[in-house]
Scaffold this active site. Structure first.
Site, PDB file in Angstrom:
ATOM      1  N   TYR A   1      49.999  -2.851  74.762  1.00 56.67           N
ATOM      2  CA  TYR A   1      48.566  -3.082  74.597  1.00 56.67           C
ATOM      3  C   TYR A   1      48.361  -3.544  73.154  1.00 56.67           C
ATOM      4  CZ  TYR A   1      48.668  -0.043  78.714  1.00 56.67           C
ATOM      5  OH  TYR A   1      48.969   0.529  79.931  1.00 56.67           O
TER       6      TYR A   1
ATOM      7  N   CYS B   1      41.926   6.551  72.020  1.00 49.89           N
ATOM      8  CA  CYS B   1      40.513   6.654  71.658  1.00 49.89           C
ATOM      9  C   CYS B   1      39.743   7.555  72.604  1.00 49.89           C
ATOM     10  CB  CYS B   1      39.867   5.270  71.618  1.00 49.89           C
ATOM     11  SG  CYS B   1      39.888   4.415  73.209  1.00 49.89           S
TER      12      CYS B   1
END
Length: 480
Positions: A324, A428
């Site tokens: 990612y 996150c």
């Protein structure tokens, strides 16, 4: 008290607030019913207005409208448009995006620490002792800054705005399609507010996104026109905004986003911004991903690579992966760490962001950039033409920075099969991270180090960086 609040659209109750929960709310109970209350603090007695309260729902949602017994960490909200109490007094609702703004900065850090711990216990399966051994609490990265920055303001380098039906700059209320007009956005870096977007006519525009790099380079305003608008009308709307912004002291670039294919049409300037860290420069196109806190890129790269370097997992000639990878935030320092004899596999799902990575890393011959789904790429054989990227069947170390939903079971399985000595996991979302920790535990891995950073002041969000290693590397599975 009302015995059937679901029949009353503006039903109000008085409750004593329980613990904080992931998602920006606290838990309260009324007649055995769980209510997720926003704009509260654990221990307070408050009056609430139910916002979602179907009779057959498992839980209800509510906003605080009046505080009867406040906690010591309650402060006056810094942003009137986001303040639930002032909104209730005028019969309105607050905008989203600053749901912890009524809590002191130390109070916010304490609540976020509680959330990280709770998610690791409940979803990650860790004991309190195991968490204590690796986690010291959420850290304030703004403490050394200006008074405004210490107050948790002026940190967002990227902001997305909606547009009111009358063409004014706005933001959505929480869990609502309603758009409320706003002026300054106190969480944004000064360059965003310097554009004075609230003065403009955004008729025909659906969404306004602003990227204003912390290094002071030119900002970009990205516009999405309303669905169903003719091409001619859409063009006029974008041109009108671009001409208005051309008169600003520091004019931004202006571009139009085509949601159908992700393409960008430039109205003025360029369709990308220049981002920097201490050692690298990056081109980030349009709505491409970049960490939004002004300090986040440096804090996260320093921490993730610091974990790997300190553990001896990165050295000259190593084979590593950045999953990612975005525009190359972690890929660039990984390439530095492994040197020209090493190899870095950089995987990103977004075609546009992957193109950015190719431009940013074109001179790093040890990097192979692949666009596609991580779980599919990990299982594919390396292409002979890029043999410098090593064998995808094995990595010495991995940086994993998945989207909010987390890596998931399939990616964890593929990663474990690649037998790295360590994984630096950047997350996150504490809930997604907790679930992935459990998947790694089931595969025989443990959590060795964990730091958390308040990179989203005045919101419930928190960023964590973890070091995961095989359980045999000096400890039991996750220390349980």
């Amino acid at each position: 008290m009302s015995t059937s609040p679901s029949e009353t659209p503006a039903a109000r109750l008085t409750v004593t607030v329980g613990p904080v929960a992931h998602g920006g709310h606290c838990v309260a109970r009324h007649d055995g019913r769980v209510i997720f209350v926003r704009h509260a603090i654990p221990g307070e007695t408050v009056e609430i207005a139910l916002t979602e309260h179907d009779a057959d729902a498992k839980f209800w949602r509510a906003d605080v409208t009046r505080v009867l017994e406040p906690q010591a960490t309650r402060v006056e909200h810094f942003w009137p448009e986001a303040d639930a109490l002032r909104a209730a007094a005028r019969g309105a609702v607050p905008v989203g995006g600053a749901e912890f703004g009524h809590i002191s900065r130390p109070g916010q850090l304490s609540l976020k620490t509680s959330v990280v711990r709770e998610q690791l216990e409940r979803l990650g399966g860790l004991s309190a002792g195991a968490i204590d051994a690796v986690f010291g609490g959420v850290e304030d990265v703004d403490a050394p800054g200006t008074p405004e920055q210490q107050a948790g303001l002026g940190w967002r380098t990227r902001v997305a705005f909606a547009v009111t039906p009358g063409g004014k700059l706005g933001m959505h209320a929480h869990r609502s399609h309603d758009v409320l007009a706003i002026r300054e956005m106190p969480l944004a870096v000064p360059a965003v507010n310097a554009l004075r977007l609230w003065e403009l006519d955004f008729t025909g525009i659906e969404r306004v996104e602003v990227a204003a790099p912390a290094n002071g380079s030119a900002a970009l305003v990205l516009l999405t026109t309303r669905e169903g608008l003719s091409e001619k009308a859409a063009g006029h709307a974008v041109t009108r905004v671009a001409r208005a912004l051309a008169g600003r002291e520091e004019p931004p670039s202006v571009a139009r986003l085509n949601p159908e294919n992700g393409g960008i049409t430039i109205a003025s300037g360029r369709g990308w911004v220049r981002e920097t860290t201490a050692d690298h420069e990056f081109r980030v196109t349009g709505d491409g991903f970049w960490q939004i806190h002004r300090k986040a890129p440096q804090v996260l790269t320093d921490t993730a690579l610091g974990f790997l370097l300190a553990g001896g997992h990165l050295d000259d000639g190593a084979s590593v992966a950045d999953l990612y990878a975005g525009a190359g935030l972690f890929t660039a320092p990984l390439a530095d760490a492994v040197g020209p004899e090493g190899s870095v596999l950089s995987v990103e799902g977004s075609p546009g962001t992957s193109r950015d990575a190719r431009k940013n890393l074109h001179a790093a011959t040890q990097v192979e950039i692949v666009q596609g789904r991580v779980e599919r790429i990990l299982g594919a054989p390396a292409r002979p033409a890029r043999s410098a990227a090593g064998q995808r069947g094995h990595f010495d170390a991995v940086v994993l920075d998945p989207p909010r939903a987390g890596a998931g079971k399939a990616v964890v399985k593929a990663l474990v099969a690649s037998s790295p000595s360590a994984i630096a996991y950047v997350s996150c979302d504490p809930a997604a991270f907790g679930r992935d920790v459990q998947y790694f535990a089931n595969a025989g891995w443990r959590l060795e180090k964990l730091r958390a950073f308040d990179l989203y002041p005045h919101t419930h969000h928190v960023e964590t960086v973890a070091l995961l290693v095989p359980a045999g590397a000096g400890g039991d599975v996750l220390g349980r």
